[in-house]
Design a protein around this motif. Structure first.
Motif: not given
Length: 316
Positions: A129-133
């Motif tokens: 999720a943090e990578q996508r963010r």
């Protein structure tokens, strides 16, 4: 032996193969509570202690913590429940280890810059999720206060980098380069221009499929022309660029308009921006999509043909 049989720690050790120290530790933690004590004060255990120790050893070998093992033994949680939860946790751990392995191999392949090392560190520690963010925040920043083309922004949001569970070093390197590209001010300006250009132009319903077809046909025909040694100003080159012009004109319903040449040149300049093309190439590498051919040479040829002023554009 009957149900009243009691075992010392030494007897439990001989029957289970566990060390006396381990059994005493389990007893102190409540995993195997003593049933009684000898006249000398030594702990004694009932028949159920053998089963509890065997189950405790199995669950511990599978990686469950002592608190969870005790809940299972005390019937506060079921074996299927805790093992499923533990398997899920292991899935996350395995993905993390595979990613870190790919990051280490990517570092070993070449000497990364300080910025690249920082991005690699982030990649090894960020959740999915943090990578996508990182990319979604980039898109938010690019189009903040620029409500020019919601469809284009939606397209950008739908195409996000998704590293597989077991990425290759090449995919890790592509992710690092893509995130670095998202920090490039020129690329941000390019995306805004692309959104502005497409916002004011009528487009067919399936713009993605159309562009794919146009690019493929352009590539095939221009490859033929280059192989034959044709130049845009030559007779055959003019006929070729004529047919490509008609293809675009028909597709975008712009045939016959006096500004079509100028519109096509502006559109081609935008779509062949090296930053934009590199972004989609990196995205394809990360997501394991089929590699797209480099379109810059194709569009450059096409642009040169139109720029000569010798190409007529009419409805095909």
């Amino acid at each position: 032996m009957d149900s009243d049989t009691l075992y010392s720690i030494g007897e439990l050790s001989r029957r289970t193969g566990l060390t006396v120290k381990t059994i005493r530790f389990y007893s102190d933690k409540g995993i195997v509570p003593p049933a009684d004590r000898s006249p000398a004060g030594y702990r004694l255990y009932g028949l159920d202690a053998l089963a509890r120790l065997e189950l405790a050893r199995t669950l511990r070998d599978l990686g469950l913590d002592l608190a969870t093992v005790r809940k299972v033994l005390d019937r506060e949680a079921s074996i299927p429940e805790v093992t499923e939860a533990h398997a899920t946790a292991l899935d996350v751990r395995i993905r993390t280890l595979r990613l870190r392995r790919a990051v280490l191999r990517a570092v070993a392949r070449h000497a990364p810059t300080t910025m690249e090392m920082d991005l690699l560190r982030q990649l090894a520690t960020l959740s999915r999720a943090e990578q996508r963010r990182l990319v979604s925040d980039f898109i938010d920043g690019v189009f903040e206060d620029h409500d020019i083309n919601p469809e284009f922004v939606a397209l950008m949001r739908s195409a996000v980098p998704e590293l597989p569970d077991d990425p290759t070093p090449e995919q890790v390197e592509a992710w690092v380069e893509l995130v670095g590209l998202c920090q490039n001010a020129d690329f941000r300006d390019t995306l805004r221009r692309m959104a502005e250009d497409q916002a004011v132009e009528p487009s067919p319903q399936d713009i993605g499929a159309l562009h794919s077809t146009l690019n493929r046909v352009m590539g095939e025909r221009i490859d033929e022309a280059v192989s034959a040694g044709l130049l845009p100003a030559s007779a055959k080159g003019e006929a070729l660029s004529d047919s490509l012009g008609n293809l675009y004109a028909h597709a975008f319903e712009r045939a016959g308009e006096s500004d079509l040449r100028r519109w096509l040149l502006a559109r081609l300049r935008t779509t062949t921006d090296p930053h934009a093309e590199r972004y989609w190439q990196l995205l394809a590498t990360i997501n394991g999509w089929p590699a797209s051919p480099a379109l810059a040479p194709v569009h450059s040829w096409f642009t040169t043909a139109f720029a000569t002023g010798d190409v007529a554009i009419t409805k095909g």
